[in-house]
Design an enzyme around this catalytic site. Structure first.
Site, PDB file in Angstrom:
ATOM      1  N   LYS A 135       0.851  -1.191   0.000  1.00 30.89           N
ATOM      2  CA  LYS A 135       0.000   0.000   0.000  1.00 30.89           C
ATOM      3  C   LYS A 135       0.881   1.234   0.000  1.00 30.89           C
ATOM      4  CE  LYS A 135       0.953   1.214   4.438  1.00 30.89           C
ATOM      5  NZ  LYS A 135       1.710   2.432   4.802  1.00 30.89           N
ATOM      6  N   SER A 183       0.459  -6.855   5.271  1.00 30.77           N
ATOM      7  CA  SER A 183      -0.295  -7.497   4.202  1.00 30.77           C
ATOM      8  C   SER A 183      -0.093  -9.006   4.227  1.00 30.77           C
ATOM      9  CB  SER A 183       0.128  -6.917   2.853  1.00 30.77           C
ATOM     10  OG  SER A 183      -0.699  -7.384   1.820  1.00 30.77           O
ATOM     11  N   ASP A 191      -1.874  -1.744  10.790  1.00 26.58           N
ATOM     12  CA  ASP A 191      -2.172  -1.754   9.355  1.00 26.58           C
ATOM     13  C   ASP A 191      -2.838  -3.043   8.896  1.00 26.58           C
ATOM     14  OD1 ASP A 191      -1.013   0.725   9.198  1.00 26.58           O
ATOM     15  OD2 ASP A 191       0.781   0.079   8.106  1.00 26.58           O
TER      16      ASP A 191
END
Length: 286
Positions: free
Chosen positions: A19, A123, A155
């Site tokens: 991201k 992620s 995140d």
């Protein structure tokens, strides 16, 4: 999201996209836990790691392999303890949640640079949570998955679903936003060094913290328009203070590209916005 059909019912493949923070507002640390509230426009990008997760027999021990893809642009030593890797921690967390072993073999092939502010580890963790849930058909609802993800990192919950979002608080507030304007593209710049997140936040605390600009971030994300003059990152100056070479590289890149150069997250990755799309990005990258 899956990258293709599984080879067999006991094997699943998932991509873990990076991201960028198109805008990042940071507030002063909270009393009590010392965490910094943020409001940030997150956008997933095409750069991604790949996870291949294989379900093993119930009496087998899990095993994990982490390696760089041969075409990864910035390869650094994978020198951290396997037990501290976020994907591995995500798997162990699910075992703890269901109260039994979930034996797997993980092959994690990395393309996302480490310490670049691109959220690769987060992620990976989200992809592992989703992949293992599917592989073992675990009855864990989505809202509980978000709670589990948040214990791994601020995140991680963002990556449980696809698409851009405004992420606020300490990662617990996620508001999905319209797709970023079609036609825009980004050129990423990868310095040879990373920026340690903790040091960047400490440098942020040494500077005068601005009032957190939530309204600006929300308005920008709802318009879904990436305008150079509007983008900002409250961690950019602290990152350049921690890594002085970053400021020099950023200035040189801006001079060569004749365009603003932005920092994502706590650095060190930088990006340039190309409003005219991939062709302009290709010309700039040449």
């Amino acid at each position: 999201m899956p990258i293709g059909p599984p080879l067999n019912p006991d094997c699943i493949s998932r991509t873990a996209p990076a991201k960028v923070n198109l805008a990042l507002a940071v507030g002063p640390p909270r009393e009590g836990d010392g965490l910094h509230p943020i409001c940030s426009w997150f956008a997933p990008i095409d750069l991604a790691d790949e996870l291949l997760i294989t379900r093993l027999e119930d009496d087998r021990l899990s095993r994990y392999a982490i390696l760089w893809h041969e075409r990864a642009l910035r390869q650094t030593p994978i020198d951290w303890s396997i037990s501290k890797d976020l994907a591995v921690r995500a798997h162990l967390l699910l075992e703890q949640e269901v109260g039994r072993a979930l034996p797997v073999q993980l092959k994690l092939t990395k393309r996302i640079p480490v310490g670049g502010g691109l959220g690769g580890g987060s992620s990976n963790a989200a992809a592992m949570l989703l992949g293992v849930r599917d592989l073992f058909e675990l009855s864990i609802p989505d809202d509980r998955m978000v709670q589990l993800a948040l214990t791994l990192g601020s995140d991680v919950p963002f990556f449980l679903k696809a698409g851009p979002a405004v992420v606020a608080g300490v990662g617990e507030r996620i508001d999905r936003t319209p797709a970023v304007q079609s036609g825009a593209a980004l050129v990423l710049l990868f310095p040879s060094f990373g920026c340690p997140t903790g040091a960047v936040y400490r440098a942020f605390d040494e500077l005068r913290a601005p009032a957190i600009r939530e309204r600006e971030v929300m308005a920008m994300a709802q318009r879904a328009s990436v305008v150079d003059a509007e983008l900002f990152n409250d961690l950019a100056a602290p990152a350049e203070r921690v890594a002085p070479d970053l400021a020099d590289l950023r200035a040189r890149a801006a001079s060569l590209a004749e365009r603003p150069v932005h920092i994502t997250g706590s650095g060190s990755t930088m990006f340039i916005v190309c409003e005219n799309g991939p062709r302009q990005a290709a010309d700039l990258s040449a």
